[in-house]
Enzyme design. Structure first.
Site, PDB file in Angstrom:
ATOM      1  N   LYS A 133       0.836  -1.187   0.000  1.00 49.67           N
ATOM      2  CA  LYS A 133       0.000   0.000   0.000  1.00 49.67           C
ATOM      3  C   LYS A 133       0.874   1.242   0.000  1.00 49.67           C
ATOM      4  O   LYS A 133       1.987   1.160   0.500  1.00 49.67           O
ATOM      5  CB  LYS A 133      -0.979   0.021   1.180  1.00 49.67           C
ATOM      6  CG  LYS A 133      -0.407  -0.331   2.566  1.00 49.67           C
ATOM      7  CD  LYS A 133       0.784   0.365   3.126  1.00 49.67           C
ATOM      8  CE  LYS A 133       0.714   1.841   3.383  1.00 49.67           C
ATOM      9  NZ  LYS A 133       1.993   2.364   3.970  1.00 49.67           N
ATOM     10  N   TYR A 168      -4.398   3.943   6.153  1.00 50.61           N
ATOM     11  CA  TYR A 168      -4.919   2.973   7.128  1.00 50.61           C
ATOM     12  C   TYR A 168      -6.200   3.504   7.767  1.00 50.61           C
ATOM     13  O   TYR A 168      -7.156   2.761   7.988  1.00 50.61           O
ATOM     14  CB  TYR A 168      -3.900   2.721   8.250  1.00 50.61           C
ATOM     15  CG  TYR A 168      -2.730   1.865   7.857  1.00 50.61           C
ATOM     16  CD1 TYR A 168      -2.789   0.483   7.955  1.00 50.61           C
ATOM     17  CD2 TYR A 168      -1.555   2.439   7.401  1.00 50.61           C
ATOM     18  CE1 TYR A 168      -1.712  -0.303   7.614  1.00 50.61           C
ATOM     19  CE2 TYR A 168      -0.467   1.659   7.047  1.00 50.61           C
ATOM     20  CZ  TYR A 168      -0.554   0.293   7.158  1.00 50.61           C
ATOM     21  OH  TYR A 168       0.525  -0.487   6.803  1.00 50.61           O
TER      22      TYR A 168
HETATM   23  P1  NAD Z   1      12.364   1.923   2.427  1.00 50.91           P
HETATM   24  O1  NAD Z   1      12.852   3.280   2.016  1.00 50.91           O
HETATM   25  O2  NAD Z   1      12.881   1.363   3.693  1.00 50.91           O
HETATM   26  O3  NAD Z   1      12.681   0.870   1.264  1.00 50.91           O
HETATM   27  C1  NAD Z   1      12.515   1.179  -0.096  1.00 50.91           C
HETATM   28  C2  NAD Z   1      13.386   0.266  -0.928  1.00 50.91           C
HETATM   29  O4  NAD Z   1      13.268   0.643  -2.306  1.00 50.91           O
HETATM   30  C3  NAD Z   1      14.887   0.381  -0.574  1.00 50.91           C
HETATM   31  O5  NAD Z   1      15.449  -0.916  -0.563  1.00 50.91           O
HETATM   32  C4  NAD Z   1      15.472   1.197  -1.727  1.00 50.91           C
HETATM   33  O6  NAD Z   1      16.822   0.858  -1.983  1.00 50.91           O
HETATM   34  C5  NAD Z   1      14.568   0.754  -2.864  1.00 50.91           C
HETATM   35  N1  NAD Z   1      14.535   1.741  -3.967  1.00 50.91           N
HETATM   36  C6  NAD Z   1      14.595   1.424  -5.270  1.00 50.91           C
HETATM   37  N2  NAD Z   1      14.558   2.523  -6.018  1.00 50.91           N
HETATM   38  C7  NAD Z   1      14.502   3.574  -5.181  1.00 50.91           C
HETATM   39  C8  NAD Z   1      14.452   4.982  -5.369  1.00 50.91           C
HETATM   40  N3  NAD Z   1      14.442   5.528  -6.594  1.00 50.91           N
HETATM   41  N4  NAD Z   1      14.413   5.752  -4.284  1.00 50.91           N
HETATM   42  C9  NAD Z   1      14.363   5.226  -3.042  1.00 50.91           C
HETATM   43  N5  NAD Z   1      14.400   3.893  -2.799  1.00 50.91           N
HETATM   44  C10 NAD Z   1      14.477   3.075  -3.862  1.00 50.91           C
HETATM   45  O7  NAD Z   1      10.771   1.990   2.430  1.00 50.91           O
HETATM   46  P2  NAD Z   1       9.773   1.003   3.174  1.00 50.91           P
HETATM   47  O8  NAD Z   1       9.371   1.604   4.457  1.00 50.91           O
HETATM   48  O9  NAD Z   1      10.285  -0.384   3.153  1.00 50.91           O
HETATM   49  O10 NAD Z   1       8.482   1.127   2.217  1.00 50.91           O
HETATM   50  C11 NAD Z   1       8.396   0.449   0.968  1.00 50.91           C
HETATM   51  C12 NAD Z   1       6.916   0.262   0.611  1.00 50.91           C
HETATM   52  O11 NAD Z   1       6.295  -0.546   1.610  1.00 50.91           O
HETATM   53  C13 NAD Z   1       6.110   1.560   0.573  1.00 50.91           C
HETATM   54  O12 NAD Z   1       5.185   1.511  -0.470  1.00 50.91           O
HETATM   55  C14 NAD Z   1       5.402   1.600   1.902  1.00 50.91           C
HETATM   56  O13 NAD Z   1       4.155   2.294   1.860  1.00 50.91           O
HETATM   57  C15 NAD Z   1       5.178   0.124   2.177  1.00 50.91           C
HETATM   58  N6  NAD Z   1       5.126  -0.208   3.613  1.00 50.91           N
HETATM   59  C16 NAD Z   1       4.107  -0.943   4.070  1.00 50.91           C
HETATM   60  C17 NAD Z   1       4.016  -1.270   5.394  1.00 50.91           C
HETATM   61  C18 NAD Z   1       2.884  -2.113   5.899  1.00 50.91           C
HETATM   62  O14 NAD Z   1       2.735  -2.256   7.116  1.00 50.91           O
HETATM   63  N7  NAD Z   1       2.089  -2.707   5.039  1.00 50.91           N
HETATM   64  C19 NAD Z   1       4.993  -0.832   6.289  1.00 50.91           C
HETATM   65  C20 NAD Z   1       6.058  -0.080   5.782  1.00 50.91           C
HETATM   66  C21 NAD Z   1       6.116   0.226   4.446  1.00 50.91           C
END
Ligand code: NAD
Length: 362
Positions: A133, A218
């Site tokens: 999401k 959420y």
């Molecule tokens: P994060 O920044 O920790 O991870 C993002 C990943 O994408 C990294 O590994 C990064 O290297 C990669 N990436 C690839 N291309 C990129 C770019 N151009 N710029 C930045 N990063 C790039 O983020 P996250 O918190 O893991 O979130 C990722 C997704 O998961 C989001 O869509 C977020 O909404 C979702 N999420 C969902 C939940 C849940 O409980 N369902 C919790 C956290 C995050």
């Protein structure tokens, strides 16, 4: 064999935290069956600390592949999770996954604006897709993702993990069974103090918006499952105190309200300024209050009848078990692309209402 294993897994999922935990390996030994192979795309916070550990506990799927733009991460994950070189991809050669029979499901965990591209590419490769999401950054993208998965005859599920956990299921049940009568009012809010000012979350091209896209979704989703209804109109207001940090296209704090066909109304806050996380549901003859209401757990709540005594579960385990069960048994999953699309339509309406200051019908 399949039914026996499925029945067992249901019981296992329902009781796993109240009885000594059986390992996924013990279950597999008792009920041998091919587990679906999952590849995680994007090895950031959520994939690293929630999804990969969850995939060590799932019984009908397991981590077999990774897609990353960072070679050092590939090395670490390869060792930690015993992933063969042939199942490691980067963003450029990702499409070759089409020729990899080990991988059944691609789980997209990238910044929001990349969900669309990688869902389309995964579908084209013939893989089932789980996408985090918010499913996309626009209604148009969300519709294209649904169409692409339909055309490829693969499932699309959105990572709405709460739909698979007991507290949320109880909120949904109360809307349906009306133990306390009809819902009259919902207050649902989710915010946190964003400290990483370099995060992609503050880049509108990658995030598609501020806290609404990130955690407000959420609270939005909660109003829909708490009422069991779809909103008919929205109003919204934004407050920005630090325009140097929150650039155009990124709200800092957003308040919004929704009206529902039954006459129920809802009020919401999402913000990057403060930690708040609650759900209040007012019924004709009672109420429900949860806080925390959306975290990984333990969730906590009470109703007019007293404390909500429900199982505390590992959300992501039940989410992936549920989605993979739907794939294995060729039945619809409970968080399909259409569920994500409904939220996207409302988010667009809320942004429009905030911009124009007018009530927007949906
Ligand atoms: P994060 O920044 O920790 O991870 C993002 C990943 O994408 C990294 O590994 C990064 O290297 C990669 N990436 C690839 N291309 C990129 C770019 N151009 N710029 C930045 N990063 C790039 O983020 P996250 O918190 O893991 O979130 C990722 C997704 O998961 C989001 O869509 C977020 O909404 C979702 N999420 C969902 C939940 C849940 O409980 N369902 C919790 C956290 C995050």
């Amino acid at each position: 064999m399949k039914n026996t294993r499925r029945d067992f897994l249901k019981t296992f999922a329902a009781t796993s935290l109240t009885v000594p935990m059986l390992s996924a390996l013990q279950v597999e030994a008792a009920f041998p069956e091919k587990k679906l192979g999952v590849a995680l795309v994007g090895l950031g916070y959520y994939a690293t600390y929630q999804l990969a550990p969850a995939l060590e506990k799932t019984t009908n799927c397991r981590l077999v592949g990774i897609v990353t733009g960072t070679p050092e991460k590939a090395e670490t994950w390869k060792k930690k999770y015993n992933i063969p070189d042939k199942n490691i991809y980067n963003y450029q050669n990702f499409d070759q996954i089409a020729n990899n029979p080990d991988i059944d499901v691609v789980y997209v965990v990238l910044p929001n604006s990349m969900h669309h591209e990688f869902t389309l590419r995964a579908a084209k490769a013939g893989k089932h897709v789980i996408c985090e999401k918010p499913m996309a950054v626009s209604v148009k993208e969300a519709e294209e993702m649904i169409a692409a998965c339909k055309a490829a005859n693969v499932q699309l599920a959105i990572g709405y993990r709460l739909h698979y956990e007991p507290f949320t299921n109880e909120v949904m049940r109360l809307a349906k069974d009306k133990d306390f009568g009809k819902v009259t009012f919902v207050e649902a809010s989710f915010g946190f103090p964003l400290r990483d000012l370099k995060a992609w979350r503050l880049n509108p091209k990658l995030s598609g918006g501020g806290p609404m896209m990130d955690v407000g979704i959420y609270a939005l989703n909660a109003a829909r499952y708490a009422t069991g209804e779809e909103p008919i109109s929205v109003t919204a207001q934004t407050v920005k105190t630090r325009p140097d940090i929150y650039l155009p296209g990124i709200e800092e704090t957003l308040f919004w309200q929704m009206k529902f066909p039954s006459g129920a109304v809802s009020n919401h806050t999402t913000t990057y300024n403060s930690g708040l996380q609650r759900l209040y549901v007012g019924y004709e003859n009672g109420n429900l209050e949860m806080s925390p209401a959306y975290d990984y757990g333990p969730l906590k709540g009470k109703t007019s009848k007293g404390e909500m005594k429900l199982l505390i579960v590992y959300h992501q385990v039940l989410e992936m078990e549920g989605i993979c069960d739907a794939i294995i048994n060729n039945k619809p999953n409970i968080t399909p692309g259409e569920e994500g699309l409904r939220d996207m339509k409302l988010i667009e309406a809320i942004f429009k209402a905030a911009k124009t200051g007018k009530e927007v019908k949906v």
